[in-house]
Design an enzyme around this catalytic site. Sequence first.
Site, short mmCIF file in Angstrom:
data_model
loop_
_atom_site.label_atom_id
_atom_site.label_comp_id
_atom_site.label_asym_id
_atom_site.label_seq_id
_atom_site.Cartn_x
_atom_site.Cartn_y
_atom_site.Cartn_z
N CYS A 22 64.39 49.08 65.18
CA CYS A 22 65.77 49.52 64.90
C CYS A 22 65.77 51.02 64.59
O CYS A 22 66.60 51.77 65.11
CB CYS A 22 66.35 48.75 63.72
SG CYS A 22 66.42 46.97 63.94
N CYS A 393 59.43 40.44 70.01
CA CYS A 393 59.99 40.60 68.66
C CYS A 393 58.98 40.20 67.58
O CYS A 393 58.76 40.93 66.62
CB CYS A 393 61.25 39.75 68.51
SG CYS A 393 62.54 40.17 69.70
N ASP A 435 34.66 58.10 39.04
CA ASP A 435 34.46 59.20 38.09
C ASP A 435 34.09 58.57 36.75
O ASP A 435 34.45 57.41 36.49
CB ASP A 435 35.74 60.01 37.99
CG ASP A 435 35.69 61.03 36.87
OD1 ASP A 435 34.73 61.80 36.82
OD2 ASP A 435 36.61 61.02 36.02
#
Length: 727
Positions: A22, A393, A435
Amino acid sequence: MDQGTETRTLNWRVEGMDCASCAAKIRTALERMPGVSEVAITHTTEKLSLKLAEGGAAPEAIEKQISQLGYAARPFTGAAPTAPRHDHAEGEHDHDHDHDHDHGAVGHVHGEEPGDRDKAWWQTRKGQLVIGTGALYLLAWAAKLALPDISYWAFVIATLIGVAPIALRAFQAARAGSPFTIEMLMTIAATGALVIGAAEEAALVVFLFAVGEVLEGAAAAQARASIKALGELVPKTALIEENGATRQVEASALRIGQTVLVRPGDRIPADGIVVSGTSGVDQSPVTGESVPVTRTEGDEVFAGSINTQAALRIRVEKAAADNTISRIVKLVEEAHEARAPTERFIDRFSRWYMPAIVGVAILVTLVPPLVGLGDWWTWLYRGLTLLLIGCPCALVISVPASIASALAAGARQGLLLKGGIVIETVAKTRTVAFDKTGTLTRGEPRVTDVVALAGSQDEVLRLAAAVEAGSSHPLAQAIVAHATSLGLNIPPGRDETAMAGKGVSANVEGAEIFVGATREEASLPEALRLEAEGKTVSAVKRNGTIIGLVALRDEPREDAPSTIGALRAMNVKSVMLTGDNARTGAAIAGALDMDYRAELMPQDKVSAIKALGEGVMMVGDGINDAPALAAAATGIAMGSGTDVALETADGALLRSRLTDVVNMIGLSRATMSNIGQNITVALGLKAVFLVTSVLGITGLWIAILADTGATVLVTANALRLLGWKGK
């Protein structure tokens, strides 16, 4: 476009879009209009942004074009939309947000009137089309039973009335540059069915198509609801305190520095700092924490949290557009623009798939009769059936439906992923690099030892605090806090100089004081002993001579061991990256039973990431982690981290819980599995019914039912991800 031409940016909210096709259809149409460029639109957020050159198409003409395609466009009255962003510098980070959305115009044209979103399905234009076509079909059947002589014409009338709006939108889409749409195939198939006398099937096909439209619209609404729910966490109004009195204002109008009163039971209207009061604050809407946390003077609170016990006065620290919820919404909206490689492949595939199906249908219609394998009417019917069953679709929606559901499920659980490309990359994670400070550890180091090699401990600590007073680093703040708690007089420092990964120096009381890591300190027995205990040791030097050591320890997070164990169970390796020395790194990593790399400068972390190979996820929270976050296949920032880390990263752990690393990988793997299932269903059903249609086993109404059924199955399977929950 001439670079000298003046342009302006216009924004709309476009309602009625159910899938990426769309958005592609609207983009294709608008890009053909004079003066229009940089069209950015996404169906999930319903936001359209474009640049319009002076003298180009009028905004009213743009809205009319969108309306003719079957959508409703309203001027966007808020801030500029955050979803479409085209200003990424080349090489900004490894994950290119692909904005080349020329999909080949495959899919649906969906009509929706303004305000349809707030109506029940039967009140929307799509719903009314279902009711109308269904009623016409039933009336035609009633006519067949009561007046069989006119029943054929009753089905013809039902078909023509039902297909008319579909044909109109197909024609408008073709004029706008999108000839290959399901509406066009529907129009051709229904018209052809009438020509060969299959009026009953034609009417049924039109009705089933309308049902499929409603179901697909419901799926799109589910994805939008998650973003809408996030935005509604922040209250619309706030009580502002001025000159001892309170007055109600719009929460969006709050300014930094203002004080707001939050009563028990109220939602906090802005990110801020508590200036008076003590209360329990339920942060579950924002962070997912199930137990309210106590917040008192000086504590930070988030917009959208709920004050549960006593009144709080809060100083606004962030504008509405920058608060935690707004940042989350922005990240989620941007995520829908960053498409997965699989999704981009499906788009490229669909560019030639639809024309190929049309070509095959023509061949099926023409070749067999020409070689004497049957009559023209039989093969025309099978060709029309092939047109309908070939519509992609379900295939087109298979990936974005799963991605949208996963993003919504993740956002509700504090897992923010910037799009399908990140989900796909996270699913392939083989190594997680953490870290240390603020990530594997709490980020709340405390001074444990002060060793004086010259002078007193207080003197060493006092000078160290003077140097660190202007730094925001957790270790620096810990040193200053410890000196303050002992009541030491901290002298001012001048000419502070920071040396990344090494330390800080300043002029204090006429002497050059340095605090940080040095080669001399590394060989001292006292330093070796402290580092072996997992403590971070900083040397304090005066005019180049070490006068003492300050040791700090930052305890691992409570969930660190379980996270490392869970990753190991998922066959994912863990490694700690730290700027600390090898002995401290070994102590922390040994306690967590994981690998480590120590004594790393920020640039060294990048090299370490690259050396770990493919499929590396980096998890960090600081500014110095930003290069490593960008270098990794996936960079994930802790929600408590810096804005730089959050901007650089591909995702965030909003709750700042290490276990969410496991959940993020789990959700991503579940999503890719879901996508695989959807593609299998979509292609599998197509393959079966393509064969049965050519052989004449299945007809028109079975074809459209199979197409609608595949779309429904794919959508329903994708929506299962909305219920996904982490451990």
